[in-house]
Design a protein around this motif. Sequence first.
Motif, PDB file in Angstrom:
ATOM      1  N   UNK A 164       7.644  12.829  -6.091  1.00  8.52           N
ATOM      2  CA  UNK A 164       6.488  12.753  -6.991  1.00  8.52           C
ATOM      3  C   UNK A 164       5.284  12.213  -6.201  1.00  8.52           C
ATOM      4  N   UNK A 165       4.189  12.989  -6.103  1.00  4.40           N
ATOM      5  CA  UNK A 165       3.044  12.557  -5.289  1.00  4.40           C
ATOM      6  C   UNK A 165       2.335  11.306  -5.815  1.00  4.40           C
ATOM      7  N   UNK A 166       2.664  10.877  -7.022  1.00  7.90           N
ATOM      8  CA  UNK A 166       1.984   9.710  -7.608  1.00  7.90           C
ATOM      9  C   UNK A 166       2.630   8.383  -7.229  1.00  7.90           C
ATOM     10  N   UNK A 167       3.822   8.413  -6.642  1.00  3.23           N
ATOM     11  CA  UNK A 167       4.596   7.179  -6.489  1.00  3.23           C
ATOM     12  C   UNK A 167       3.842   6.094  -5.723  1.00  3.23           C
ATOM     13  N   UNK A 168       3.161   6.453  -4.638  1.00  2.00           N
ATOM     14  CA  UNK A 168       2.460   5.433  -3.852  1.00  2.00           C
ATOM     15  C   UNK A 168       1.094   5.063  -4.425  1.00  2.00           C
ATOM     16  N   UNK A 169       0.767   5.623  -5.579  1.00  2.00           N
ATOM     17  CA  UNK A 169      -0.456   5.215  -6.283  1.00  2.00           C
ATOM     18  C   UNK A 169      -0.176   4.146  -7.338  1.00  2.00           C
ATOM     19  N   UNK A 170       1.111   3.914  -7.621  1.00  2.00           N
ATOM     20  CA  UNK A 170       1.460   2.914  -8.638  1.00  2.00           C
ATOM     21  C   UNK A 170       0.963   1.545  -8.174  1.00  2.00           C
ATOM     22  N   UNK A 171       0.321   0.832  -9.096  1.00  2.00           N
ATOM     23  CA  UNK A 171      -0.292  -0.454  -8.749  1.00  2.00           C
ATOM     24  C   UNK A 171       0.509  -1.629  -9.275  1.00  2.00           C
ATOM     25  N   UNK A 172       0.409  -2.735  -8.551  1.00  2.00           N
ATOM     26  CA  UNK A 172       0.914  -4.018  -9.013  1.00  2.00           C
ATOM     27  C   UNK A 172      -0.158  -5.061  -8.693  1.00  2.00           C
ATOM     28  N   UNK A 173      -0.457  -5.904  -9.661  1.00  2.00           N
ATOM     29  CA  UNK A 173      -1.478  -6.948  -9.480  1.00  2.00           C
ATOM     30  C   UNK A 173      -2.804  -6.344  -9.000  1.00  2.00           C
ATOM     31  N   UNK A 174      -3.128  -5.183  -9.525  1.00  2.00           N
ATOM     32  CA  UNK A 174      -4.462  -4.620  -9.306  1.00  2.00           C
ATOM     33  C   UNK A 174      -4.651  -3.826  -8.037  1.00  2.00           C
ATOM     34  N   UNK A 175      -3.577  -3.583  -7.264  1.00  2.00           N
ATOM     35  CA  UNK A 175      -3.755  -2.728  -6.088  1.00  2.00           C
ATOM     36  C   UNK A 175      -2.498  -1.907  -5.846  1.00  2.00           C
ATOM     37  N   UNK A 176      -2.683  -0.788  -5.153  1.00  2.00           N
ATOM     38  CA  UNK A 176      -1.554   0.097  -4.869  1.00  2.00           C
ATOM     39  C   UNK A 176      -0.486  -0.662  -4.082  1.00  2.00           C
ATOM     40  N   UNK A 177       0.775  -0.368  -4.403  1.00  2.00           N
ATOM     41  CA  UNK A 177       1.874  -1.090  -3.768  1.00  2.00           C
ATOM     42  C   UNK A 177       2.015  -0.732  -2.287  1.00  2.00           C
ATOM     43  N   UNK A 178       1.720   0.518  -1.935  1.00  2.00           N
ATOM     44  CA  UNK A 178       1.664   0.884  -0.514  1.00  2.00           C
ATOM     45  C   UNK A 178       0.319   0.414   0.019  1.00  2.00           C
ATOM     46  N   UNK A 179       0.343  -0.418   1.050  1.00  2.00           N
ATOM     47  CA  UNK A 179      -0.887  -1.029   1.538  1.00  2.00           C
ATOM     48  C   UNK A 179      -1.461  -0.265   2.725  1.00  2.00           C
ATOM     49  N   UNK A 180      -2.774  -0.266   2.889  1.00  2.00           N
ATOM     50  CA  UNK A 180      -3.342   0.326   4.104  1.00  2.00           C
ATOM     51  C   UNK A 180      -2.819  -0.370   5.355  1.00  2.00           C
ATOM     52  N   UNK A 181      -2.789   0.342   6.449  1.00  2.00           N
ATOM     53  CA  UNK A 181      -2.213  -0.159   7.695  1.00  2.00           C
ATOM     54  C   UNK A 181      -2.902  -1.439   8.169  1.00  2.00           C
ATOM     55  N   UNK A 182      -2.085  -2.396   8.598  1.00  2.00           N
ATOM     56  CA  UNK A 182      -2.617  -3.607   9.207  1.00  2.00           C
ATOM     57  C   UNK A 182      -3.277  -4.586   8.265  1.00  2.00           C
ATOM     58  N   UNK A 183      -3.091  -4.398   6.944  1.00  2.00           N
ATOM     59  CA  UNK A 183      -3.756  -5.311   5.993  1.00  2.00           C
ATOM     60  C   UNK A 183      -3.052  -6.653   5.904  1.00  2.00           C
TER      61      UNK A 183
END
Length: 250
Positions: A164-183
């Motif tokens: 499902x292409x939406x899976x990494x868009x799911x948010x927790x605490x106001x931001x996507x659960x998959x984080x941008x690199x090096x954050x």
Amino acid sequence: SLGRCGADMADVGGQFCIDRFESSLVDKASGRQLSPYYHPSPVLALRDRRQWLHRATGAGSPAARAIALPDLPGWQLESGIEAKAVSEPGRVPNAYLDLEAARRACESAGKYLCKKRQWLMACRSERGTRQPYGEDFDPARCNLAAPIHPGVVLHGKAALDGRDPRLNLVEHAGRAMLRPTGTLLGCASAWEGDAVWDMAGNLDEWIDDPAGTFVGGFYARETHWGCDARVEIHSADYYDYSLGARCCRD
């Protein structure tokens, strides 16, 4: 040394170079960024998008059903697109990679998919620890063991429908659960004043094993294994939302 490995890679003990960041993919010719939410193959991307345009409204809560599918740019579906891995901070890393797609993306960049011993050595840092940052597990440092699971949010089950292409868009605490690199600055494997980020958590990463092995753990998996975390139950053509890559070079 920065010079020997280039600006996008870290020097691991003078033995080889490794990407500082999980791979994001660009088209080799144009440099345009491929969507990180679809497989880089036009055929598979289109198939998954069509399937989920149909299925997204049929499962999960009303809030989940309201999450729109991410865009799939038309140019990405043209023939002749060649996915090239880049190692840059602040990018959403590309998931949905099978072993061959990961290998080809590294080769397009003049690199190769890391071998197991290389990946492990880089992850354990110059101090040779079990976690990138030290011996003992610290849940605050890397993007692991999220308190919610995107599969449960979208489908009511964790182990269902990983394409499902939406899976990494799911948010927790106001931001996507998959984080941008090096954050997550604390999730770094130190090498001589340099560092490699997100080797534990964020996305699982393929290594060069024809049997199909990925390592490192992803954001919704509960694991304390650190650099030793690995999954060996899938064939090389498997792909889902949790699975990306990282490249090495001699």
